[in-house]
Design a protein around this motif. Structure first.
Motif, PDB file in Angstrom:
ATOM      1  N   ALA A 131       0.709  -1.297  -0.114  1.00  0.00           N
ATOM      2  CA  ALA A 131      -0.104  -0.260   0.098  1.00  0.00           C
ATOM      3  C   ALA A 131       0.730   1.383  -0.196  1.00  0.00           C
ATOM      4  N   HIS A 132       1.988   1.121   0.672  1.00  0.00           N
ATOM      5  CA  HIS A 132       2.850   2.438   0.806  1.00  0.00           C
ATOM      6  C   HIS A 132       3.448   2.605  -0.514  1.00  0.00           C
ATOM      7  N   LEU A 133       3.543   1.389  -1.189  1.00  0.00           N
ATOM      8  CA  LEU A 133       4.151   1.898  -2.732  1.00  0.00           C
ATOM      9  C   LEU A 133       3.076   2.230  -3.782  1.00  0.00           C
ATOM     10  N   ARG A 134       1.974   1.576  -3.835  1.00  0.00           N
ATOM     11  CA  ARG A 134       0.809   1.923  -4.493  1.00  0.00           C
ATOM     12  C   ARG A 134       0.353   3.263  -4.640  1.00  0.00           C
ATOM     13  N   TRP A 135       0.377   4.069  -3.090  1.00  0.00           N
ATOM     14  CA  TRP A 135      -0.401   5.316  -3.081  1.00  0.00           C
ATOM     15  C   TRP A 135       0.609   6.334  -4.198  1.00  0.00           C
ATOM     16  N   PRO A 136       1.794   6.520  -3.924  1.00  0.00           N
ATOM     17  CA  PRO A 136       2.564   7.387  -4.607  1.00  0.00           C
ATOM     18  C   PRO A 136       2.686   7.203  -6.246  1.00  0.00           C
ATOM     19  N   VAL A 137       2.666   5.793  -6.622  1.00  0.00           N
ATOM     20  CA  VAL A 137       2.547   5.514  -8.011  1.00  0.00           C
ATOM     21  C   VAL A 137       1.331   5.893  -8.578  1.00  0.00           C
ATOM     22  N   THR A 138       0.179   5.657  -7.925  1.00  0.00           N
ATOM     23  CA  THR A 138      -1.209   6.116  -8.625  1.00  0.00           C
ATOM     24  C   THR A 138      -1.258   7.474  -8.470  1.00  0.00           C
ATOM     25  N   LEU A 139      -0.448   8.158  -7.603  1.00  0.00           N
ATOM     26  CA  LEU A 139      -0.663   9.840  -7.362  1.00  0.00           C
ATOM     27  C   LEU A 139       0.239  10.630  -8.561  1.00  0.00           C
TER      28      LEU A 139
END
Length: 152
Positions: A131-139
């Motif tokens: 989840a800590h990786l996915r948030w910035p990628v999506t942003l």
């Protein structure tokens, strides 16, 4: 020592490769502003293809996570089904919609997939760091796709 399943520390390789994977999103979104056509192809077409491939890859992560549960600790049917949906959305968007709408549809798919990924982490079906990786990628990905859809 914290189990890798519960650690929020993103593995260096995953972080590095994810960051490098964002460069085409950013570069291809900006290329039309600079009048660039990589390899003679319209950059927003290449961006749309790259987005669809990334959706497919990110969905497939759930297939892999479900396979990791082969010991029968849970019914992984939803994970298998959810793993193919992003690829289908990417293909459907490219095959049946104008490019601007396809880019927006894929941006929405990245957001929906983020919600599914976060839920998978909460339920313990994916490592906590994911989840800590996915948030910035999506942003990064979603604004690139939305901006590109405006340029189309």
């Amino acid at each position: 020592m914290t189990s890798p399943r519960y650690s929020t520390a993103i593995p260096t390789a995953a972080l590095t490769l994810s960051a490098l994977g964002l460069l085409p999103f950013i570069g291809l979104m900006l290329a039309p502003l600079w009048g660039l056509e990589p390899f003679g192809r319209p950059p927003l077409v290449v961006l749309a293809l790259y987005a669809a491939i990334n959706l497919s890859f990110m969905g497939a992560i759930h297939w892999g996570l479900a396979m990791g549960e082969f010991g029968g600790r849970r019914d992984a049917s939803w994970s298998y089904m959810a793993s193919i949906c992003p690829a289908l959305v990417g293909w459907f968007a490219l095959a049946f919609f104008p490019q601007a709408f396809a880019l927006r549809l894929m941006a929405a798919a990245f957001v929906v997939l983020l919600a599914y990924d976060a839920g998978s982490v909460r339920r313990g079906f994916a490592p906590a760091w994911y989840a800590h990786l996915r948030w910035p990628v999506t942003l990064v990905v979603v604004p690139c796709l939305i901006f590109a859809s405006i340029l189309t």
